[in-house]
Design an enzyme around this catalytic site. Sequence first.
Site, PDB file in Angstrom:
ATOM      1  N   LYS A  22     -58.452   8.913  13.173  1.00 45.89           N
ATOM      2  CA  LYS A  22     -57.382  10.251  12.953  1.00 45.89           C
ATOM      3  C   LYS A  22     -57.331  11.672  11.623  1.00 45.89           C
ATOM      4  O   LYS A  22     -57.711  12.917  11.648  1.00 45.89           O
ATOM      5  CB  LYS A  22     -56.101  10.319  12.598  1.00 45.89           C
ATOM      6  CG  LYS A  22     -54.314  11.714  12.785  1.00 45.89           C
ATOM      7  CD  LYS A  22     -53.565  10.479  12.049  1.00 45.89           C
ATOM      8  CE  LYS A  22     -52.939  11.705  11.039  1.00 45.89           C
ATOM      9  NZ  LYS A  22     -52.259  12.551  10.295  1.00 45.89           N
ATOM     10  N   ASN A  23     -57.808  10.646  10.080  1.00 46.04           N
ATOM     11  CA  ASN A  23     -57.692  11.457   9.668  1.00 46.04           C
ATOM     12  C   ASN A  23     -59.498  13.434   9.394  1.00 46.04           C
ATOM     13  O   ASN A  23     -59.246  14.008   8.622  1.00 46.04           O
ATOM     14  CB  ASN A  23     -57.851  10.802   7.913  1.00 46.04           C
ATOM     15  CG  ASN A  23     -55.821  10.790   7.982  1.00 46.04           C
ATOM     16  OD1 ASN A  23     -55.574  11.445   8.730  1.00 46.04           O
ATOM     17  ND2 ASN A  23     -55.854   9.899   7.238  1.00 46.04           N
ATOM     18  N   CYS A 119     -45.699  14.899   7.872  1.00 40.32           N
ATOM     19  CA  CYS A 119     -44.620  13.832   6.984  1.00 40.32           C
ATOM     20  C   CYS A 119     -44.529  13.949   5.883  1.00 40.32           C
ATOM     21  O   CYS A 119     -44.645  14.253   4.804  1.00 40.32           O
ATOM     22  CB  CYS A 119     -45.070  12.408   6.525  1.00 40.32           C
ATOM     23  SG  CYS A 119     -46.016  11.470   8.702  1.00 40.32           S
ATOM     24  N   ARG A 124     -46.354  18.295  -1.909  1.00 38.32           N
ATOM     25  CA  ARG A 124     -47.591  18.376  -1.004  1.00 38.32           C
ATOM     26  C   ARG A 124     -48.360  19.554  -1.208  1.00 38.32           C
ATOM     27  O   ARG A 124     -48.664  20.879  -0.376  1.00 38.32           O
ATOM     28  CB  ARG A 124     -47.609  17.917   0.366  1.00 38.32           C
ATOM     29  CG  ARG A 124     -46.888  16.467   0.548  1.00 38.32           C
ATOM     30  CD  ARG A 124     -47.344  16.097   1.708  1.00 38.32           C
ATOM     31  NE  ARG A 124     -48.151  15.246   2.419  1.00 38.32           N
ATOM     32  CZ  ARG A 124     -48.300  14.561   3.624  1.00 38.32           C
ATOM     33  NH1 ARG A 124     -47.892  14.873   4.715  1.00 38.32           N
ATOM     34  NH2 ARG A 124     -49.466  14.244   3.791  1.00 38.32           N
ATOM     35  N   ASP A 127     -52.407  24.005  -4.179  1.00 39.66           N
ATOM     36  CA  ASP A 127     -53.045  24.594  -5.489  1.00 39.66           C
ATOM     37  C   ASP A 127     -54.323  24.764  -5.056  1.00 39.66           C
ATOM     38  O   ASP A 127     -54.769  25.414  -5.825  1.00 39.66           O
ATOM     39  CB  ASP A 127     -52.165  24.236  -6.354  1.00 39.66           C
ATOM     40  CG  ASP A 127     -52.241  22.949  -6.741  1.00 39.66           C
ATOM     41  OD1 ASP A 127     -51.457  22.264  -6.312  1.00 39.66           O
ATOM     42  OD2 ASP A 127     -52.841  22.954  -8.494  1.00 39.66           O
ATOM     43  N   ASP A 308     -51.477   5.122   3.196  1.00 41.23           N
ATOM     44  CA  ASP A 308     -51.052   5.050   3.945  1.00 41.23           C
ATOM     45  C   ASP A 308     -51.518   3.746   5.065  1.00 41.23           C
ATOM     46  O   ASP A 308     -50.775   2.978   5.664  1.00 41.23           O
ATOM     47  CB  ASP A 308     -52.475   5.238   5.087  1.00 41.23           C
ATOM     48  CG  ASP A 308     -52.252   6.585   5.099  1.00 41.23           C
ATOM     49  OD1 ASP A 308     -50.985   7.631   4.378  1.00 41.23           O
ATOM     50  OD2 ASP A 308     -53.771   7.999   4.991  1.00 41.23           O
ATOM     51  N   ARG A 400     -48.307  10.727  16.208  1.00 40.21           N
ATOM     52  CA  ARG A 400     -49.449  11.956  16.092  1.00 40.21           C
ATOM     53  C   ARG A 400     -50.571  10.782  15.568  1.00 40.21           C
ATOM     54  O   ARG A 400     -51.122  11.859  15.121  1.00 40.21           O
ATOM     55  CB  ARG A 400     -48.430  12.409  14.398  1.00 40.21           C
ATOM     56  CG  ARG A 400     -47.426  13.258  15.114  1.00 40.21           C
ATOM     57  CD  ARG A 400     -47.193  13.751  13.418  1.00 40.21           C
ATOM     58  NE  ARG A 400     -47.875  14.116  12.538  1.00 40.21           N
ATOM     59  CZ  ARG A 400     -48.098  14.018  11.697  1.00 40.21           C
ATOM     60  NH1 ARG A 400     -47.143  12.951  10.928  1.00 40.21           N
ATOM     61  NH2 ARG A 400     -49.312  14.364  10.988  1.00 40.21           N
TER      62      ARG A 400
END
Length: 421
Positions: A22-23, A119, A124, A127, A308, A400
């Site tokens: 997924k990532n 999520c 989060r 910057d 995770d 997701r």
Amino acid sequence: MEKLVIQGGTKLHGEVTISGAKNAAVAIIPATLLINGVCTVENLPNISDVQIQCKILEKLGAKVEWLDNNTVRFDTSNIESYKAPLDMTSKFRSSYYLIGALLGRCHNQDIEVGLPGGCKLGARPIDQHIKGFEALGANIEVANGKVIARAEKLVGAPIYMDTVSVGATINIMLAAVLAEGTTTIDNAAKEPHIVDVANFLNSLGADIRGAGTDIIKVNGVKSLKSGSSYSVVPDQIEAGTFMLAAVASQGDIILKNCVSEHLDCLTAKIIEIGGHVEDTGDEIRVWCNKRPTKTNIKTAPYPGFPTDLQAQMGVVLSIAEGTSVISENIWESRFQYTYELNKMGAKITTEGKTAVIKGVRKLSGATVKSTDLRGGASMILAGLCAKGMTTVTNIEYILRGYENLDKKLNELGAKISIQKE
């Protein structure tokens, strides 16, 4: 709305094939915007985040053709808009990759992308993303719930990341691929999906070196080539979730289509708590025939223990012998799942970024909710090893990030079904 209903107490046995990461997928899809042509991406996980990314590209003018359930052809030669729909980008965190990709593709255009959602794991900020874009020559404004970006041209620059950030590392890479000159990203994140995104771009003619180390060098090229195919790396987090499901259920699972070295940290912990892991090169077998024992976990950027997988390990430790401690060093709100797990009889106390888990012999079925993607996965693992029936709500979080999770678990002997609430 849908819910998952799980009849617990079944030991999982059999084989499971791990889907694409997924990532990696949610960064590779925006990266196709840099091609100005056609490419095919294979082994894409067919999950909601991927589906939304594809719909956003279509809104921008791309042609997106699903060749099968996990293969998509992208034609980005006729992009007509540089403003991503705010209602779509707000649904998931990785929508910010559209900023880097569109900056790399478009000069003298106002790019607009909604602030990312996803999520709720605590602060989060983006910057470090903005710092990188500005170092390359872009002007960035954050206002009215969106990021507005513009650059006459991008010029390579040395960029030092104040904190290790996976998202910022990838986003700066995307923006730098077509920039003039060389960009150096110092203190870069090293996760496998960063390497996969770099490999994808290099297969198209990019010149990215050092991905997987803490210094990445991107030598800008004039254009990327069209017409190639690329297969997404297997998902280390899905693989880790099934490994921990084998331990939690005292089962025996063979994982296919996974990369064992991506899971070294988890493998070491599973062996430490009494499980068994056998790596044959092409597949991994994980089994456990007794109650696991206590251990301590500290999450860290790769190659450390993944944040995770922290919640899934938390379930295993909740039924382990003895008292375990988890220190969460990435996100301050990663312990939301523990309140749900305590409803099932777990004994977990949390303070700040530390959870103390006193193992119990058995969890009991209850109605619980998914607090986030990985917290939802942990509720499924808890339901699998609990006595009685467990109902998991808010499963849109789980959908997701996991492809056909209920089907894969049922093929291993679980008794789980998606039902209407």
